[in-house]
Scaffold this active site. Structure first.
Site, PDB file in Angstrom:
ATOM      1  N   ASP A 177       0.855  -1.190   0.000  1.00 55.35           N
ATOM      2  CA  ASP A 177       0.000   0.000   0.000  1.00 55.35           C
ATOM      3  C   ASP A 177       0.888   1.237   0.000  1.00 55.35           C
ATOM      4  O   ASP A 177       2.114   1.128  -0.057  1.00 55.35           O
ATOM      5  CB  ASP A 177      -0.964  -0.020   1.199  1.00 55.35           C
ATOM      6  CG  ASP A 177      -2.322   0.555   0.822  1.00 55.35           C
ATOM      7  OD1 ASP A 177      -2.357   1.719   0.387  1.00 55.35           O
ATOM      8  OD2 ASP A 177      -3.337  -0.154   0.949  1.00 55.35           O
ATOM      9  N   HIS A 249      -2.815   2.996  -4.632  1.00 54.18           N
ATOM     10  CA  HIS A 249      -2.181   2.590  -3.375  1.00 54.18           C
ATOM     11  C   HIS A 249      -0.760   2.085  -3.636  1.00 54.18           C
ATOM     12  O   HIS A 249      -0.359   1.024  -3.158  1.00 54.18           O
ATOM     13  CB  HIS A 249      -3.036   1.538  -2.665  1.00 54.18           C
ATOM     14  CG  HIS A 249      -4.302   2.127  -2.102  1.00 54.18           C
ATOM     15  ND1 HIS A 249      -4.294   2.973  -1.016  1.00 54.18           N
ATOM     16  CD2 HIS A 249      -5.592   2.003  -2.479  1.00 54.18           C
ATOM     17  CE1 HIS A 249      -5.545   3.348  -0.748  1.00 54.18           C
ATOM     18  NE2 HIS A 249      -6.354   2.787  -1.621  1.00 54.18           N
ATOM     19  N   GLU A 312      -9.712   2.743  -5.435  1.00 58.52           N
ATOM     20  CA  GLU A 312      -9.263   4.083  -5.048  1.00 58.52           C
ATOM     21  C   GLU A 312      -8.043   4.550  -5.847  1.00 58.52           C
ATOM     22  O   GLU A 312      -7.006   4.870  -5.283  1.00 58.52           O
ATOM     23  CB  GLU A 312      -8.965   4.108  -3.541  1.00 58.52           C
ATOM     24  CG  GLU A 312     -10.211   3.810  -2.728  1.00 58.52           C
ATOM     25  CD  GLU A 312      -9.981   3.852  -1.226  1.00 58.52           C
ATOM     26  OE1 GLU A 312     -10.883   4.284  -0.514  1.00 58.52           O
ATOM     27  OE2 GLU A 312      -8.894   3.429  -0.760  1.00 58.52           O
TER      28      GLU A 312
HETATM   29  C1  ACM Z   1     -10.847  -0.474   0.307  1.00 61.63           C
HETATM   30  O1  ACM Z   1     -11.315  -0.466   1.454  1.00 61.63           O
HETATM   31  N1  ACM Z   1     -10.249   0.579  -0.189  1.00 61.63           N
HETATM   32  C2  ACM Z   1     -10.974  -1.645  -0.557  1.00 61.63           C
END
Ligand code: ACM
Length: 749
Positions: A177, A249, A312
């Site tokens: 991440d 991420h 995201e």
């Molecule tokens: C997430 O909680 N961004 C998958």
């Protein structure tokens, strides 16, 4: 309000009692509840000296104790994880088509033995029973984010061990991440040399002013360690599904290899949480890099499912990147969303060619779903529904209620968490098959998963507090037949299950006292509040001054009489176990009220709909938004997100809904306001629901007594960027919640 029946019914009997449930099934002291159990005459005396951990014994050792284990040909039985377990006066017999079923039979036997010992330590006996068991869902997952806070192999193994006790079978290991890359990749050593360390960590919530803790946070797994974890899990019939996040991420990876970004950076492993605009640039170089990484991943993880993230990933860098725009042109794509879809499809094809299947968060639906992809539905269930209707496999993990990093109790008394509210009861009530699917589409729902994101969970104890007992509820949701799901029965079985975890010193959250589920507003001068313990032998203690009860606070003996006041009285309560542990604190406010008289506006002067003023501004609170410039005015039929377009919904805005609420009768009305981000409901000059501030989808409720007729209403709403949710519901008494009817909402034209 939930009332627990006597827990002693199960535990106090010399045999475990076969408590009949509403469906007439036999209830066993086992979580997850088996698919079927037929009790018969007699009982098996648990041999003194039977190994404490039955599930991990080999067959020869067990046979010495009167346990016979038989693997039968694979075509018998009810699937690869099925088993039968017969406990009879002379012996215990297990049959299973595969080793997984044998293991699950032993975990069931383990729990029966533990319950028998708890009921009668001197002469434990298990009542004769034939259990025929198999899971409802083949995917029963628990996730762990080791990127935000790293945990060593020993902690990961313990996490896996606990999963195995409850027949969970997939460990989703979130390895990369923005805040850390945790997996050693031989070809790209800088991923861990550089990407596994952040210089410090933000101490408070993300929305607060930045304060760093000044302490580097580092850690990664060597490939030998990964192999050790994978083998450890396999021995417990758990598949480890790795997640390598792309294209978003990715800041830890970009810090190590800045050439993989669309801009030169500079990048720095993040010390705050949230979503970064910096993501992998979708060049051939990046794709080759990620496929190199995945080549090493496939060699380490035999899992048929490989998670590539996909969530995201803001498109600002791609929108501004000549390289990304050139790919869009070259490939005949419409925009950056289709570019992400194109990128995921490349990975999908690559994984499919190697006999694996791609899993992604539900954003991978945007711009077109890759043909081989399995969708993990996290932003509610809409993505899962959409994918199932496309005939694609789905794993349900909507938060709430399956985000186990959400609060499970009153935030005023809980450790700092990311937000949300997913108490044990809502996890237990979760149904993985949403309404509106055909039987064929329902079969696409492989199962469900709980997610443990660790922004605010730094220690092993913090993980266990959030995961347990909610993971037990998840285990029953994913394993047991729908008809066997019984919240009262689960609550009865829970203390015994948790006492088994005491043996392992698991830092689970003790169950809470019941009776304080909601604040109460009443027209009465006095009311009595009944409370109940949910732990055998526990003492409930309470206060009426808003402080948390201590071991010397008054003990509850009968319903608490409160003389109601307009300012309100805060009742707090918690249970203390006989071995001295204090359960979580719950609080409720009891407030006196009088009827609010109707406004003297003539109903004939009002027309349907509320006025809505949309404001384009990034604000942190609804306070003062009425004075900001209005971008658009409209009359709307209800209180919902006033921006239709998906791209526009994710940008900051605010809205004020105003007009009249015309109620049909004199009554106490309870309102529920769910929003992402903040919202408030005002009726006249009373703030009825306060759900203000920047946060994810959360529900708050409030009560007000209203006379028949119109009352001025104002709902204020703010959206700070990201997902937008707004819903206003109402009920009277303990009736069902419903959206506030459009016929109640009016304004003066
Ligand atoms: C997430 O909680 N961004 C998958």
């Amino acid at each position: 309000m939930i009332r627990t029946r006597s827990v002693v019914a199960i535990l106090g009997s010399a045999l475990f009692a076969h408590a009949a449930t509403a469906q007439g099934r036999a209830e066993l002291p086992v979580i997850p509840q088996p698919a079927s159990a037929r009790p018969f005459e007699g009982s098996w005396p648990v041999p003194a000296g039977l190994p404490v951990e039955v599930a991990y014994q080999d067959d020869r050792t067990l046979s010495g104790w009167g346990v016979r284990v038989r693997l039968v040909p694979a075509d018998s039985g009810n699937g690869p994880e099925s088993y039968t377990l017969t406990v009879a006066p002379g012996a215990v017999t297990i049959t299973a088509p595969r080793a997984a079923g044998r293991f699950y039979a032993l975990t069931t036997l383990q729990q029966l033995v533990d319950a028998a010992k708890a009921a009668d330590p001197a002469e434990p006996r298990i009542g004769s029973v034939t259990i025929a068991d198999a899971p409802r869902f083949r995917y029963r997952g628990l996730h762990l984010d080791v990127a935000r806070h790293f945990q060593p192999v020993s902690v990961v193994k313990r996490y896996i061990d606990l999963m195995a006790r409850y027949k969970l079978n997939t460990f989703h290991w979130h390895l990369t991440d923005d805040q850390g890359w945790r997996l050693a990749i031989t070809k790209y050593p800088r991923l861990t040399e550089v990407g596994s360390c952040r210089k410090e960590t933000m101490v408070a919530k993300n929305f607060s002013p930045y304060v760093g803790d000044g302490t580097p946070h580092c850690g990664f797994y060597t490939q030998d360690e990964v192999r050790e974890v994978v083998a450890y899990a396999a021995a417990r019939h758990i598949t480890v599904m790795p997640e390598i996040e792309m294209p978003g991420h990715a800041v830890a990876a970009l810090t190590a290899y800045p050439e993989l970004g669309c801009t030169p950076g500079p990048f720095e492993v993040m010390t705050t949480w949230g979503v970064s605009d910096d993501i992998f640039c979708p060049t051939e170089r990046t794709i080759a890099f990620l496929q190199d990484v995945l080549t090493e991943v496939l060699a380490l993880f035999p899992s048929p499912l490989i998670h590539i993230g996909g969530d995201e990933a803001p498109k600002v860098r791609w929108d501004a990147s000549p390289v990304a725009q050139e790919i869009i042109r070259r490939e005949g794509l419409k925009d950056s969303h289709e570019l992400q879809s194109w990128f995921v499809k490349r990975m999908d094809r690559w994984l499919s060619e190697r006999g694996r299947r791609l899993v992604g968060w539900d954003e991978i639906l945007e711009g077109g779903l890759a043909p081989g992809a399995t969708v993990m539905s996290w932003r509610g269930t809409a993505g899962g529904l959409q994918a199932a209707r496309l005939g694609r496999d789905v794993i349900m993990t909507p938060g709430p209620p399956l985000y186990l990093d959400h609060y499970q109790g009153d935030a005023r008394f809980e450790p700092l968490a990311i937000g949300g509210f997913s108490p044990l009861e809502t996890v237990y009530a979760y149904e993985p098959i949403p309404d509106g699917l055909t039987p064929e589409q329902q079969r696409r729902i492989l199962g469900a998963q709980g997610n443990v994101w660790t922004e605010y969970l730094a220690t092993p104890a913090a993980l266990e507090y959030m995961a347990y007992p909610r993971a037990l509820a998840l285990a029953e949701v994913t394993w047991s037949p729908r008809a066997a799901r019984d919240w009262a029965g689960f609550q009865r079985r829970l203390p015994n299950a948790l006492r088994q975890l005491d043996r392992l010193r698991v830092a689970y959250r003790l169950p809470t006292v019941t009776g304080l589920e909601r604040d109460v507003t009443t027209l009465e001068p006095r009311i009595a509040i009944p409370l109940a313990a949910t732990w055998p032998g526990a003492t409930v203690r309470y206060t009426l001054d808003g402080t948390g009860p201590t071991a010397t606070s008054p003990a509850y003996t009968r319903p608490i009489e409160i003389t109601t006041t307009f300012d309100g009285t805060t009742l707090t309560a918690r249970q203390f176990t006989s071995d001295g542990r204090a359960g979580p604190i719950r609080a409720m406010v009891v407030r006196r009220t009088v009827f609010r008289e109707r406004d003297d506006v003539q109903s004939s002067a009002l027309v349907l709909g509320l006025r809505m003023a949309l404001i384009r501004a990034a604000v942190r609170s609804t306070v003062g938004i009425d004075t900001l410039p209005v971008a658009r005015r409209a009359v709307v039929a209800g209180v919902t997100v006033p921006v239709e377009d998906e791209d526009e919904r994710v940008k900051p805005f605010a809205a004020v809904f105003s007009g009249y609420l015309e109620v049909p009768e004199d009554a106490m009305y309870e309102f529920s306001l769910t929003s992402d981000d903040g919202s408030t409901l005002w009726i006249g000059d009373t703030k009825v629901v306060d759900n203000d501030g920047l946060h994810g989808a959360e529900e708050r409720t409030g009560m007000i007594a209203l006379r028949t007729g119109p009352h001025p209403i104002t709902v204020r709403y703010i959206q700070g960027g990201g997902g937008a949710v707004l819903r206003l519901r109402v009920r009277t008494g303990t009736g069902a919640w419903r959206d506030v009817p459009a016929s109640w909402l009016t304004h003066r034209p």
